[in-house]
Structures are given as structure tokens and as C-alpha cells.
Design an enzyme around this catalytic site. Sequence first.
Site, mmCIF file in Angstrom:
data_model
loop_
_atom_site.group_PDB
_atom_site.id
_atom_site.type_symbol
_atom_site.label_atom_id
_atom_site.label_comp_id
_atom_site.label_asym_id
_atom_site.label_seq_id
_atom_site.Cartn_x
_atom_site.Cartn_y
_atom_site.Cartn_z
ATOM 1 N N LYS A 1 1.253 -1.601 -0.123
ATOM 2 C CA LYS A 1 -0.078 0.004 -0.204
ATOM 3 C C LYS A 1 0.975 1.024 -0.180
ATOM 4 O O LYS A 1 1.781 1.202 0.467
ATOM 5 C CB LYS A 1 -0.877 -0.115 1.146
ATOM 6 C CG LYS A 1 -1.960 1.231 1.222
ATOM 7 C CD LYS A 1 -3.427 0.704 0.200
ATOM 8 C CE LYS A 1 -4.223 1.572 0.144
ATOM 9 N NZ LYS A 1 -3.741 3.057 -0.863
ATOM 10 N N LYS B 1 5.013 2.767 8.698
ATOM 11 C CA LYS B 1 2.956 3.385 8.971
ATOM 12 C C LYS B 1 1.968 2.407 9.141
ATOM 13 O O LYS B 1 1.207 2.766 10.223
ATOM 14 C CB LYS B 1 3.259 4.573 7.827
ATOM 15 C CG LYS B 1 2.065 5.460 7.728
ATOM 16 C CD LYS B 1 1.994 6.426 6.655
ATOM 17 C CE LYS B 1 2.973 7.729 6.684
ATOM 18 N NZ LYS B 1 3.047 8.007 5.623
ATOM 19 N N LYS C 1 5.327 1.949 -2.539
ATOM 20 C CA LYS C 1 5.167 3.760 -2.939
ATOM 21 C C LYS C 1 5.513 3.827 -4.431
ATOM 22 O O LYS C 1 5.923 2.922 -5.255
ATOM 23 C CB LYS C 1 6.177 4.343 -2.516
ATOM 24 C CG LYS C 1 5.577 5.686 -2.095
ATOM 25 C CD LYS C 1 5.251 5.770 -0.854
ATOM 26 C CE LYS C 1 4.798 7.458 -0.874
ATOM 27 N NZ LYS C 1 3.298 7.812 0.208
ATOM 28 N N THR D 1 -5.929 12.716 5.966
ATOM 29 C CA THR D 1 -3.876 12.713 6.163
ATOM 30 C C THR D 1 -3.809 14.539 7.404
ATOM 31 O O THR D 1 -3.123 13.963 8.307
ATOM 32 C CB THR D 1 -3.073 13.135 4.991
ATOM 33 O OG1 THR D 1 -3.665 12.255 4.193
ATOM 34 C CG2 THR D 1 -1.331 13.419 5.582
ATOM 35 N N ASN E 1 -2.686 19.999 -0.161
ATOM 36 C CA ASN E 1 -3.676 19.428 -0.230
ATOM 37 C C ASN E 1 -4.080 19.183 1.845
ATOM 38 O O ASN E 1 -4.107 19.296 2.923
ATOM 39 C CB ASN E 1 -4.649 18.387 -0.287
ATOM 40 C CG ASN E 1 -5.449 17.308 1.003
ATOM 41 O OD1 ASN E 1 -6.190 17.798 -0.107
ATOM 42 N ND2 ASN E 1 -5.548 16.363 0.450
ATOM 43 N N SER F 1 -7.643 5.243 3.686
ATOM 44 C CA SER F 1 -7.684 3.954 2.312
ATOM 45 C C SER F 1 -7.914 2.692 2.674
ATOM 46 O O SER F 1 -9.111 1.994 1.939
ATOM 47 C CB SER F 1 -5.716 4.564 2.108
ATOM 48 O OG SER F 1 -6.253 6.318 1.185
#
Length: 430
Positions: free
Chosen positions: A79, A103, A115, A199, A230, A356
Amino acid sequence: MQADVSVGGAAAESDLFARSIARVQQAAKHARIDPETLLRLSAPRRTVEVSLPLRMDDGSLRTFRGYRVQYDDARGPFKGGIRFHPQVDIAEVKSLALWMALKCAVVDIPFGGGKGGVEVDPRQLSLAETERLSRAYVRAIADVIGVDRDVPAPDVYTNSRTMAWMADEYASVVREHAPGVITGKPIGLGGSLGRDDATARGGYYVLKEIEALRDWKPSEIRVAIQGFGNAGQHFAKLVHKDGYRVVAVCDSRGGVYSPEGLGIRQIIEHKTEQGRLPDVGEKIDGTALLTLDVDVLVPAALEDQLTAKNAKDVKAKVVIELANGPTTAEADAILHDKGTLVVPDVLANAGGVTVSWFEWLQNRAGIYWELEEVHKKLRRTMQAQFRTLHARMTELGVPMRTAAYATALERLDRALSATGTAKDFQKGRR
């Protein structure tokens, strides 16, 4: 238990990745894990590098380099986000993928770490060129992603529209509807409510925990935010609404500062309409912002912003890392010695990957949650993991990042060791 793991050619390839591995090894001194776990985490499972030919609007042809790194999937599918940025390279993506593995373990969700990125300045592309590049990237990596294999999401300079193009292209390649392969999508294409500010909201929920611990009155707390994309904008909006005094914000072009506090709504509106911050208050750059006399500093830009050179000048008592990797190991040590609480990226910005995960669950079940339920579940996750890490940090007398990495390593160890270790093999031979 710590293993002496060599990172091979990583130091030559990238100081960033070598430093990332070194910090994991340092944290492992405080973790109860099998030595083989560190060995397994010393390099990614797979790295993919692709060349992306792109027909530009003027008819010329350019090629862009793209990457996807799949670091570890012991706890679930890989992820991690996809960033479009001129500084993207394989070493950066490897480091980001490692941090994603940590994480997901820190917030205890069943994903591994991955990533992706494309080396491009998206500000130099038209909307049509950006769409063609997004689709070309997905076609190039389609064989290695999937709902149960690797689930990308937005990152720096990508957003829900980028994810919509990518999800649509993937469906065309595999000839089936597979909304769960990409998260961060628009609501109409299976996105989750609450993903747009997840986030920042995760970081905000962490701030509320610190507020309770320190008995803060929000109106007395000054906040500076480096990075006004963002995450930075949503964080500013949330804390401003809650009564905190946001005194400084900046983006890549510069920033503004007012000790009395800024009008966040007007600043966001101007940035949205004009593409830049308004001329209000005093002008300030991103470097100077980091050392302002504030209570809370929020790095929300790129890596390596707080270093050995400027950490001693940081006056904030709390640093909340909305960016990935904004604080070097040397800066961490300096800030810890000063009594500064640094809430590390692997917790502070984990609201994005948590929601997510919620989106992925909803896509698979075909059942979608109300916004209030998303917020409630996210807050419960962030609260629980902050309290766990704060208690461990206090017990060990180490920076919260070390406590977070040690906790993540133990959770990864349980998965990586479940199929057997050298100790098990030796016992079997007796």
C-alpha cells in the site's frame, strides 16, 4: 534483539535510503524481534522502473521515468501513494515504501508498504498531458498491482482526479471493474467520504490528544505550517476552526506570517483562485518559518527540512510531521534533548492510509459509510495508537519515532516470523 544487517550498496545508491535503514536498526535495539526480521526488511521485495513515452500537446515526444517499489507484504497487500515530482528517484521511493510498511504497522492496519512515483514537474504539463501520463504509468505497472496485491493512492501532486484516470485505465487493461485497486478516488467512482482531508484530520486528532495531555487552551496556541498543499490546507482549516492561532503558512513560492493570526479561509480561497498565497502580513520563506517562536510546528512539505543545522533553533515545543521524512536523525536527537515532542510521520500523517484502508474495505464489501462513521473510526485509531506510542516513549525515554519504529517492528515481526525462523529450524533438527 538486533541483527547486524548490511545494506549492501544502499549507501552508494542513496544516503536517504541508507539513513532510513540505519534509523530502523537503531530502533530495533528497543524492540523484541527475531534477527531475521531486520534482514528481511533490509531491502524491498520488488522494485519496478519503467520508461513512459508521452506524446505532448505540441506533437513532440518526451519520455519520463517511473517507479513502483513494493517493500513488504507480510501483513497484507502493498500500500502506498504515487507522487509526480521532479525530484522523484528510485532511492527516494524505496525510503518512502519502507516508511509505509512501518506506518501501516504503527496504526495496525492489514497492509504492507509500497510507493510509486514519476520524475516529472506536473506544473509544466497540461491537464490532457497529465491524464495521458497517469494512464501510461498504470499500463506500465498493471501486472504488479491489484486489489489483493498492491493498492496505490494519491501523494504529492496527485489527487482524486489522477486516481480516477488510473482506476479507469487499470479496468481497461484487466477488462473488469476493480475499484479496490486504487484508493483516494472521487466519491462517484467508489471513493470514501472523509478521504480528502484524512491525512490532516489524523494529525489534528493527534494534536487534540496532546492538547488534553498538556491542558492547552487552543486560543493561546500558535501554529506554523510549512507546506500548503492538500494536507497543509486541511490541517490549517481544522485547527483554525477549533480556535488555534495559525500565525504562519508557506508553499514552494514563499509564505506569510502574522503573530496575531491569519485569516485561513481567505488565504485558502486566494491560493485556490490565484495559485499563490495572498500578500498579507509579513513575507517569510519556508526555512525561516521552521524557527519561528510558535508552540506547534507542522512540516507538511518534503523530506529533510529539519536538520542538524536548524534543529537547535526550533522554538516549537511540538512538531507534527504531516510530510514524509521531514526530520533527519540528527535533528531528532537535538529536538529530543531539548524536550521537543516530535510526532513522527508514521503516526502523524497515517490518517491518509487509514481512510484508504476504509475505502478498500468499502469497495470490497460494496457498502459505504457515512462521513460521521469515517471520522469516528479514524479518531479511534489515531487516539489508540498515539496513546500506545506516548506510553512507550515515556517508558523508554526515547523519541516518539524510536518508540513508533520499535512498535512497528514488533508487529511486523509477528507476521514475518509466523512461518518459521532459524531458531525453529534448529529446534527441528534436534
